[in-house]
Every structure is written in structure tokens, then in C-alpha cells.
Design a protein around this motif. Structure first.
Motif, short mmCIF file in Angstrom:
data_model
loop_
_atom_site.label_atom_id
_atom_site.label_comp_id
_atom_site.label_asym_id
_atom_site.label_seq_id
_atom_site.Cartn_x
_atom_site.Cartn_y
_atom_site.Cartn_z
N PRO D 241 24.59 -16.48 -4.59
CA PRO D 241 24.87 -17.72 -4.45
C PRO D 241 23.62 -18.71 -4.20
O PRO D 241 23.48 -19.99 -4.52
CB PRO D 241 25.83 -17.80 -3.05
N ILE D 242 22.67 -18.02 -3.46
CA ILE D 242 21.30 -18.85 -2.93
C ILE D 242 20.55 -19.32 -4.22
O ILE D 242 20.38 -20.68 -4.57
CB ILE D 242 20.32 -18.30 -1.83
N ILE D 243 20.54 -18.13 -5.08
CA ILE D 243 19.78 -18.58 -6.29
C ILE D 243 20.36 -19.75 -7.08
O ILE D 243 20.00 -20.49 -7.76
CB ILE D 243 19.62 -17.19 -7.30
N ASN D 244 21.80 -19.54 -7.12
CA ASN D 244 22.66 -20.40 -7.98
C ASN D 244 22.56 -21.66 -7.67
O ASN D 244 22.53 -22.98 -8.18
CB ASN D 244 24.10 -19.90 -8.07
N GLY D 245 22.55 -21.65 -6.20
CA GLY D 245 22.64 -23.08 -5.34
C GLY D 245 21.37 -23.73 -5.81
O GLY D 245 21.47 -25.14 -6.06
N ILE D 246 20.08 -23.12 -5.79
CA ILE D 246 18.91 -23.73 -5.93
C ILE D 246 19.04 -24.16 -7.58
O ILE D 246 18.60 -25.43 -7.66
CB ILE D 246 17.67 -22.85 -5.83
N LEU D 247 19.60 -23.50 -8.37
CA LEU D 247 19.61 -23.87 -9.79
C LEU D 247 20.47 -25.00 -9.82
O LEU D 247 20.16 -26.00 -10.64
CB LEU D 247 20.31 -22.70 -10.79
N GLY D 248 21.71 -25.06 -9.13
CA GLY D 248 22.68 -26.09 -9.29
C GLY D 248 21.94 -27.44 -8.83
O GLY D 248 22.30 -28.56 -9.42
N VAL D 249 21.31 -27.33 -7.57
CA VAL D 249 20.70 -28.42 -7.13
C VAL D 249 19.50 -29.25 -8.19
O VAL D 249 19.56 -30.45 -8.41
CB VAL D 249 19.82 -28.19 -5.72
N TRP D 250 18.74 -28.21 -8.52
CA TRP D 250 17.78 -28.56 -9.47
C TRP D 250 18.11 -29.34 -10.68
O TRP D 250 17.83 -30.35 -11.14
CB TRP D 250 16.96 -27.41 -9.77
N PHE D 251 19.19 -28.61 -11.37
CA PHE D 251 19.64 -29.17 -12.54
C PHE D 251 20.28 -30.56 -12.27
O PHE D 251 20.25 -31.46 -13.06
CB PHE D 251 20.82 -28.18 -13.11
#
Ligand SMILES: Nc1ncnc2c1ncn2[C@@H]1O[C@H](COP(=O)(O)O)[C@@H](O)[C@H]1O
Ligand SMILES: Nc1ncnc2c1ncn2[C@@H]1O[C@H](COP(=O)(O)O)[C@@H](O)[C@H]1O
Ligand SMILES: Nc1ncnc2c1ncn2[C@@H]1O[C@H](COP(=O)(O)O)[C@@H](O)[C@H]1O
Ligand code: NA
Ligand code: NA
Ligand code: NA
Lengths: 103, 324, 324, 324, 103, 103
Positions: D241-251
Motif C-alpha cells: 500500500p505504501i508503494i501504491n500510495g506513492i504511485l497514486g499521489v505522484w500520478f
């Protein structure tokens, strides 16, 4: 342990019939019953219960003669116009007199 | 407002759209399924809320104006089932039981259609008499009794028990909650009403929307019986409400109801029962085909009234009452 | 206000009227039936809402004034079951199990009666301490434990398991929701509370009204056991609450509670449990007759307290506290 | 605000506290049990309410800014399951079916986590785009389809029926209610929305709190499987989730979303589905172990995101977007 | 297809007993159970479950000796004070070992 | 009264399987079914239904050959990966043709 064999009669019926069926069962000699909520489909089409809540699944433990009388009564009174089915089977219980005694 | 504009307002209301969503859910075989207990809870809530609001309104209203509309409503409850029965027998060639079953449904009333009519009039800013819920209660039972009596006299009842059916009607949950709610509202008055308003008033339209989502699914399940229902039933389920709606509006106007009140009496007359009537008919007329009367009342007439009937009866009322 | 006026205000509140409607529904054999799931949902909601509101109030209150009422409440939880048991044994000649079962019910507390008392005081504009829900939690358990211990010592327990019953009591849903709700309210404070207020505060009285509709039906089903209950039970179920109510008001006054707070402690003492106690007693005292204690607590005492007790205990409190 | 302060605000919100109370109820073996029907009702309500609010917001928003975030969301739905599958296979050494099941869950989205994120941002006063619910709908399905295709190609599907699973996905209640609610909200617009706001807007946070009480109990029941889940699953359910969260914020930032919008896209990416994905996976990948994916998604990731993830992703978003 | 006969024991009981009954069943050798919600009436009057939700209908497929032990245990422990009835019957299943093996 | 013996097949299954099971039953020759909601525990661990609502209890009255075919089909198709059990028993009904006739 002394086991006795009694009849378990199971009835599936549309919900509007509840009061009448339970009344009939008592009249015919049943001394108890258990009711659950089910839904289902058979050969008849729509029945009123389909949209107004569930159908009933009634079980009653009775003496064999009472069981036969119940099936006969249901077949005569409800099978023609109502979505009702019924079947019976032998089951063993510990204290038979509870279910077989006269009311 | 022009009828097309009214139609648009009505069709784009959340409650009609939710009904449409329910229909779609069934047509696409979605796994969406509202719990039976939610349906039951919402129907109890709606009936009680309708009664409460009516009772509170009654507490603030003079009853002098009440007797004429009450009488008009009672007359509707006697005339409509006779008309409906005659049409179903003569034109539709239905059996006595099926014709009487239809007469019971179309003579009685749908509380949810009533609620939708109130909401529609609120939205377009038209006022109506506070005692309208009392008319719902008055219209609910007589037509069903008449229809069962017709069947009894015409020999269409076998195995049914019409006395039992009438007894159960009078203590049925819709009458009990409607009348009980009105008595509570009337006794508790505006002060007591204010205490429970957040639940019974503020949430009403939202709850109605939720309920119509479910009803859309139920109605759509009736659609699959449409092909076997035949042309007569389709016509009956659309033309009968229009006839009844005109009768209702007209009687309302004659009885001195306002534009809004006449509209609602039209809607009541036009609506077909799908709670009290099916239960009573199932008991008293078991040989009548539920696939028939449920499909007509719930699958055709209810959606028709909800989507098109409300603006239609209102427009008719503006004509008949001269817009007053 | 005179007691008759208070009675009238109370009897004409929507919640008492809804309770009456529930009784009527059962007496006329209506097919009205609230889903079990709705009953469960409402009882969870009410307990949580009572706790939440209490917790938020606690967050804004000094706790200095709390220890004395808490102690008074605990004392009530010890004394009442002893008194109730003695009366039931000596005067009622009940078996050990039946007497202990009654002691458990009347020593413990009914959260819905508490909610009705709050609503009643709100209506007549009397304030009360914010920590009252904490007193509900304090009064709920001890009396039941005492009663089970009495039965244990008097040899009335056969086949029951009182340790198990006590363990289940402490983790029972009423304690968990009440105490849990208070902790949530206390931690979240007024800001967090405001977020959930539309559900847990604004809807409270409406939900209580709905719940009382169901409870009226449940209570009325107990009525049919009244004939077999006997005169002692009838007297006990009315006089015991009055004695307890006086004790509660008096203890509350001694502990420094306000007029409103003393009234509520009186109501708590007078009320009989019908959620926590029946479950615990069924497990620990299976040979006690549920037809006995349920009929007393739910069929007589609850309606009595709801309809007549609330204004009565308030009037008593105005006398005992000198109206302060 | 510093992250610790944000954490505190989040942890002391009624909804997170209610989730904690649910966990405690299960751990102490309380008899508290919310009816299944309440759970179902609340989940239908929440999905419909999220959709409605989004649709009303859409009706007032220019759609020009919508295509870039929509595309970014779609890309997330393609990338995340691939990454998750690779990690589960390579590092976790899981079977094809188990790895694909995890990929489906973490690629899809949890509507309740989304609702909690909205509530959190509302509380700290951060605004976000009105079309976010549309992104929930966009992110829900593709990842599940991708994951099932991976399993299909890697030969991990036996006895399952992925076509059937995809068909059921597209008509699943979460998609239907979310998209249906949006269409209703969009068509009814602010005027229609105001009519149902007391139910669908005012009660939202309270209903969410109630729902999280139940979800806390469900999550805690998953805890007992934690020991058998192994270290990899524990790490995966927190780091993924942390990886995905960073990806999501960035996108989100790249696609032009605001600080609030980027935070929410981060939360969506980080969240793991526990409604749509389990149902689809159960049908298409019956040999995948539910004890595995349910424990990860519901027992670890959901509580993590709710308690710690929300402030974390928001803080990340302030860094990545430069606080804009 | 190889069919085996096992015993189906059905128990109707008030809801407060759930945890204890399921615990007892496992102790006596049952390897699984299925629970439904019902309501009913018998010869006893009121029981606590009447107003506090539904009663239970518990089914368990077990070996014949386990079935007898269960009935015996229920009769001794619960019949005197609780609203409990139980019965058993023969049923055929495909893989008997699932239900008859020792735990 | 003429009683016929037919087979009662009972299936306990996780809820996601509902549509498929009912479809299979019809295909295999059942002319009706009744469904109730239950929960339970067996030898398998968690199943998806555990947190997403109840499981199903499906009953269907059928001719003996149909009953055997149903059990066989369930054992082959669902037992390996799904939480499904099934059993059958003899029951007596009044009008056997309703349940035994070909569809
Ligand atoms: N063969 C069957 N097996 C099990 N239940 C059945 C069967 N046929 C009918 N039923 C049940 O009985 C109800 C009425 O059936 P029917 O009168 O055939 O429409 C259905 O809704 C089912 O619940
Ligand atoms: N003869 C019977 N047939 C079916 N169920 C029964 C019978 N007698 C009792 N029951 C069930 O067992 C419960 C307890 O019965 P009793 O202990 O006789 O009051 C009742 O609530 C019924 O659900
Ligand atoms: N011995 C049994 N008796 C009754 N029901 C059982 C039994 N074993 C399993 N079940 C039911 O079948 C479901 C699946 O069982 P299992 O596949 O063994 O986990 C359980 O949730 C129970 O409802
Ligand atoms: Na009408
Ligand atoms: Na008390
Ligand atoms: Na995700």
C-alpha cells in the motif's frame, strides 16, 4: 438410551398461509413446530410471496398417523391453489412421548 | 408549467431515477439485492411517516372541510372496483376470480404512489390539504371488500375465505400504521412532531428514493411475465389508471379540494394497491393468478404512474379545477 | 407543573403513543411485524448513541462531581437486589431461582427507560448531569452478579454456570456499546461528535419512537401470561419500582445530583433490565421461569415506568430535592 | 500540520475509534453482532451516497480537467496488479493463483477507505475535486481483469471461469451503485440532491462510523489467521500500500489534481478491495486461498490505511505536490 | 459412485445456548456443523429466545456412535431446563470419511 | 392416500455459488428447489462467504437417479475448491410425479 422413531413432516409454503397452516397442524394433533424462512422455485409460476418476503419452511415432529393426516389435509386443501409442497421422513428421538402424545 | 416541463422535472427527480436504476439492476442481472428486512423496514417507516405527517397537519386543520372529500373518496372506492370488474369481464373476458382480483387492486390504493405525488407537488411548489393521508386510509379497504363480494356473488371463490380476508384487511399493517400514525401525530401535535421530525420528515424523501430502488427491481422482475400477460392486460393497466385518475380529480374538485388536493385524489384513484390487495386476494381468491394482477399493478401501472402519471394527473387537475 | 399535566405531556409524547400503538397491534392480531434485524439494529444504535452523547458530555465536564453519584449508584446496585430477593422470597414465597431472577432484573437497569427519561426531561426543560450514561453502565452489572451469588449460596442453581454468566455479562453488547460509546465520545470530543450528530443525536428520538413501537408489541405478547402470573407478581412489578425509584432519587440527592440527575437516578433504580439480565439469568439460572421474570419486567414494569413512572419520579424528585 | 498531529486527529475521529471498538468486541468475545442485513444495507447506502455526491459535484464541474486524472487512474489499474503479482511470485514465492488473487485485491479499490479519506480531508479542511468517485469506479474493475488474465496465461486457473467472473464484475453491486448513483446525482443535479441530502449527505459520517464498527469486528476475526499467514504476507500488506500510495499521489499530481485530489488518488491506489475482488477471485480462482487474500486486504491493509495511511498519504502528497 | 450412510443430527435450541452447544458438538466428535435461524413453539411455554431474536437449528453430519452420544448428552444436559429438541436420521453422502473420521 | 418415495438432496454451499448451483440442478433434472440461509464451519478453514453474508442451504426433491447424478456432479465440480457439502435421504410425498417427471 431408548430411541423412538417418529415422523418429521416438512412443509414449504407461501408466507400468507402461516397462521392457517399452524392452526391446522395443531388441530390435526401436532404438539409443536419449527419455522424457518426460505425462498424457492417450483413448477408453478409466480406466487404472491415472491415479492412480499420469504416463504415458510415448517417442520413438525409427530406420530405416523398424524403425519399421514397432515399430508392428506395439505394435499386436499392447499395443493390446488397455493404454492405448497410437503414431505415426511422417519427420524429418531430420545423421548418419543413428547411428540406422539395426544394433545 | 407545460406538461413536458413537468414530465422532465418528474423524470429527473432522484426517486424516479432510483426506480430506473432498480430496473436496470434487474435487467443486467446485477447481484445487487436489498435485504428483505430493509424493504419491510422502509415500508413500515413510510406508512408511519405518512400517517404522522397527516396527523400533525390534521391537528392544525379545521375538520369542517373534511367530510365532503371523505365522502368523495368513499364513493370512488365503491365505483372504481365495479367499473374495473365490468371492463375486465366484458372486454378482457377474464375469469370471475381474475377480474375481481384486478378490481380489488385498482380500487385500492398505493401508499408509495401517494408519497411520490406529495414529493412531486412539493417540488413544483403546489400546496395540498393536510388530511390527504386520511383519504389514503379511507380508499384502501372498501374497494377490496367490494371486489371480494362481487367474486362471492359471482361464484368465483373456491377454497378462499373472504370473511377472514376482510378481518385481516382491517388489522393489516398498512391500515394500522397509517391510521395509528395519524392518531399519534394528531395527539402529539406539532410539538411532539418536532421531536421526531428529523427521522420522519427530513429523511422521508431519501427513504422513498431508497425504497424505489428496491421497487424498481421488483417491478422489473414482473416484466418477464409481460409477454404472457397479453394485450388486454397491458391496455387495462394503462387506461384504467387514466380513467380512475380523471374520476379522482373530478370528484376531488366537486368535493371542494384545492388544485393540489384534487391532483392527489386523482393519483390515489389511479394508483393500484400492491401491499394490502395482493395479500387479501391471495387469501380470498387463491385461484386468481398472481402473475396477472401483480404484473398489472406492479409491473405496468406503478411505473406508469410514477414516471408519467404524476405530471399527467396534475395537468388534468389544472384543466378540471381551472387551475385554482 | 402539576403531576397531572406532566402525565399528560408524557402520555402524549410520540414515543409513549408509539408504544401504545405496538400494544394495539398485538391485541388486534395485526400482521404488523418489525424484522428482528431492525430490533437488533435499533438497540445497538440506542446504546451506542447514549454512550456517545454521555462521552461527549463527559469531555466537557469536571469529574470532581462524579465520584459521589458513582458510589451512590454502586450502592443501589448492591441494596436493591437484596431487598427484591427478600420480598420475593418472604412475601411472594417464590423459589430461590425465581426470586434471584427477579432480584437480578430489578437491580439492573433498562437503557431504553433511561433514554425515555432523558427525552421526557428534555421536553419539560429540566437539565441533568452529562455523566448519567456512566451511571447506567455502573448500575447494569453488579445487581445481576449479586443476585446470581445469592442463588448460588441459597442452592438455587442447578445446571447453570454463574461464572460463565458473569464473564458474558462483562463483555455483553450493552456494556460494550455503552462504555465503548462513552470512550469514543470522550476521545472524539465535541468536534468529532458534531460529525456524527446527524445520526446519533438528531435521529435519537425518532429511533426511540420506532423502537418503542416494537417494544409495545413485545410487551403486549407478555400480557397473555398475566393471568397465570398471579397477584403477587403484579403487585411486585408496580410497587418494587416505586420503592426503588424513591431510593434512587434520594441517593441521587444525597450524592449531590441536580433535580434532573436525581430524577434520572430514580428512573434507573426503578427500571428493570430486559436485555442484560434475561440473558445472564437464562444461562446461570435455567430453572427460573422466564414467563415469570420477563412478564414482570417487560409486561408490567416497563409500561408502568414509561407511562406513569417518569412523571411520578420527577414529581418525587421535586419533593425530595426541594425542587433544586 | 505535522504528521503526528494529523495522526492524532485521524486516530481520534469517531470512525477510527468505532473501528477500534469493533476490534475490541471481537477480541473479548463479546456477543455483539450486527445483523448481516445491516451490513448489507450500510454498504449499499455508502456506495449509493458516494456516487450521488460525486454526480452532483460533476453536474457543477467542468469536465475538461477530468480526462487526465481518469487516464492516470486507468494506468494505475494496469500497473499495480503487474507489480503486485511480480512481488508476490518472486519474493513471496506464492502460487500463481495466490499471487494473482493478491494482485486483483491490491490493484482494485476499497470504497470505504475512499469514504474515510474524504472524511479525513473534510476534517482538516482540504478540498478535492468533485469527480473523485468516478475515479473509484474507474479503478475498481481493470486491475481485477488484469490479474485474472495473468492467472489465465500463467495456468493458475483450474475450475474457475474468468469470463463469468468479468461479466459479474461489470454488473456487480459496487459498480452499479457507484455509477448509478453518479448518474442519478448528475441528472437530478443540486436541486434534486438537496431533497435527499438529509439521508445521503448529513447521515454519511454517522453511517460510516456504524459500518466501521462492523468492519472492525470482521477485520479482527481475520487476525486469528495472522500467525499462519507468514512474514511475507505481513510485509506485503503494509509495504505494497505504501508503494501504491506513492504511485497514486505522484500520478495524481502529474495529472493535475489538487493536493486533496492527489491524496485521494494515493489512498485509492493504496487501498485493497474487499468487496468486488474477493467475489470475483472466488469464482475465477477458486484454488486461491481466501484465508490469504482476505487476511491481507481486510486484516492488515485496511486497518493500516485507516489508522496510519490516511495522514501518511496526505503528508506524502504535501511533499510531492509541494503543498499546492 | 460410492455412497456412505452417516447420521444427520438436527437440534432446535434457544439462541443463548449457541456457543455451548457448538462447543459440546466438537467435544463429542462432530467435525462440522451448519446453523440456521428458526422460531417455533412446543409444549413448554415462553422461552427466553422468544423475544430476544430467533432460535437455532443446528445440523451436524456424524458417525452413528457420535450421533447417539450427542442425543444422550443433550437429553441429560439441556432437556430439563432449556427449550431444546433433537432428532437424527440416516443420510447418504459421497465421501463419508469427511464426516466420520476422528478429529 | 398414495405415498411415493423420492429423494431429498440437501446442499450446503458458499453464497457465491448460488446461480451456478441452481443452474446445474435444473440441468440435471430437478424441477424445483428451496433455499435457506445458514452459516457453518467444517474442516476447511475460512471461506469467502464467512465475511460476506450467509451460506446457502439448498433442498431439492428429485427422483433417485437424478439425486445420484447431482451428488456425483457436485463431488466432481465443487468439492475440490469450494466449501460445499451434500447429502441425500428418502422422503415420502403425496404426489410423486410433481418431483419425478422429466422436465
Ligand atoms: N422439487 C422441489 N424440491 C424442493 N422444493 C420445491 C420443489 N418443488 C417446489 N418446491 C418448493 O415449493 C414452492 C412451491 O412450488 P410450486 O408450487 O411447484 O411452484 C417453491 O417455491 C419451492 O420452494
Ligand atoms: N413437535 C415438534 N415439532 C417440531 N419442532 C418442535 C416440536 N416441539 C418443539 N419443537 C421446537 O422446539 C422448541 C422448544 O420446544 P419445547 O421445549 O417443547 O417448548 C420449540 O420452540 C420448537 O421450535
Ligand atoms: N459435519 C458437518 N455437518 C454439518 N455441516 C457441515 C459439516 N461439515 C461441513 N459442514 C458445512 O459445510 C460447510 C463447508 O464445510 P467445509 O468444506 O468442511 O469447510 C461448512 O461451513 C458447514 O456449513
Ligand atoms: Na386506485
Ligand atoms: Na433497577
Ligand atoms: Na488499490
Amino acid at each position: 438410551m431408548e430411541l423412538t422413531t417418529v415422523k418429521l413432516v416438512t412443509i414449504i409454503a407461501e408466507a400468507v398461509l402461516e397462521e392457517r397452516l399452524l392452526h391446522d397442524l395443531r388441530q390435526l394433533g401436532a404438539r409443536g413446530y419449527t419455522v424457518g424462512a426460505v425462498r424457492g422455485e417450483g413448477t408453478r409460476g409466480v406466487h404472491a410471496s415472491e415479492w412480499e418476503g420469504k416463504s415458510l419452511r415448517i417442520e413438525t415432529l409427530v406420530a405416523p398417523d398424524v403425519a399421514e393426516r397432515i399430508l392428506q389435509h395439505l394435499a386436499a386443501t392447499y395443493f390446488p391453489h397455493f404454492a405448497v409442497i410437503a414431505y415426511m421422513a422417519d427420524v429418531q428421538v430420545v423421548r418419543g412421548e413428547k411428540f406422539r402424545g395426544k394433545q | 408549467m407545460a406538461i413536458l416541463e413537468l414530465m422532465q422535472i418528474n423524470l429527473l427527480s432522484p426517486m424516479v431515477l432510483a426506480f430506473g436504476l432498480g430496473i436496470i439492476a434487474t435487467l443486467v442481472h446485477s447481484d445487487l439485492k436489498l435485504p428483505d428486512e430493509l424493504y419491510t423496514t422502509l415500508s413500515i417507516y413510510l406508512l408511519l411517516a405518512i400517517g404522522l405527517k397527516g396527523g400533525i397537519a390534521l391537528a392544525q386543520t379545521s375538520l369542517a372541510a373534511f367530510w365532503a372529500p371523505a365522502l368523495a373518496t368513499l364513493l370512488l372506492g365503491l365505483i372504481i372496483p365495479l367499473v374495473a370488474y365490468a371492463i375486465a369481464r366484458r372486454i378482457g373476458k377474464l375469469s370471475v376470480a381474475d377480474a375481481a382480483a384486478l378490481a380489488a387492486h385498482y380500487g385500492s390504493v398505493s401508499a408509495v404512489t401517494f408519497a411520490a405525488a406529495q414529493t412531486f407537488l412539493d417540488t413544483i411548489g403546489i400546496r395540498y390539504e393536510g388530511f390527504m393521508p386520511a383519504l389514503v386510509a379511507i380508499l384502501e379497504v372498501p374497494a377490496i371488500v367490494i371486489a371480494l363480494l362481487i367474486a362471492q356473488m359471482a361464484g368465483g371463490q373456491q377454497g378462499g375465505d373472504w370473511r377472514e380476508a376482510v378481518r385481516e384487511l382491517l388489522t393489516s399493517k398498512s391500515i394500522l400504521l397509517l391510521v395509528g400514525g395519524m392518531v399519534i401525530g394528531w395527539l402529539a401535535g406539532p410539538r411532539g412532531g418536532k421531536e421526531v421530525a428529523p427521522l420522519f420528515v427530513d429523511l422521508f424523501k431519501g427513504a422513498l428514493t431508497f425504497f424505489l430502488l428496491e421497487l424498481g427491481m421488483v417491478a422489473a422482475r414482473r416484466f418477464r411475465d409481460l409477454p404472457t400477460a397479453g394485450l388486454f392486460l397491458l391496455g387495462f393497466a394503462i387506461i384504467m389508471p387514466i380513467i380512475n385518475g380523471i374520476l379522482g380529480v373530478w370528484f376531488g374538485h366537486l368535493a371542494g379540494l384545492s388544485l393540489g388536493g384534487s391532483t392527489i385524489l386523482g393519483v390515489l384513484a389511479a394508483s393500484a394497491s400492491y401491499i394490502a390487495a395482493p395479500a387479501a386476494v391471495r387469501i380470498a381468491l387463491p385461484q386468481a393468478n398472481p402473475g396477472f394482477y401483480l404484473t398489472a399493478a406492479l409491473g405496468i401501472t406503478f411505473p406508469f404512474n410514477l414516471a408519467l402519471g404524476l405530471p399527467l394527473y396534475y395537468t388534468l387537475a389544472t384543466w378540471i379545477t381551472g387551475g385554482a
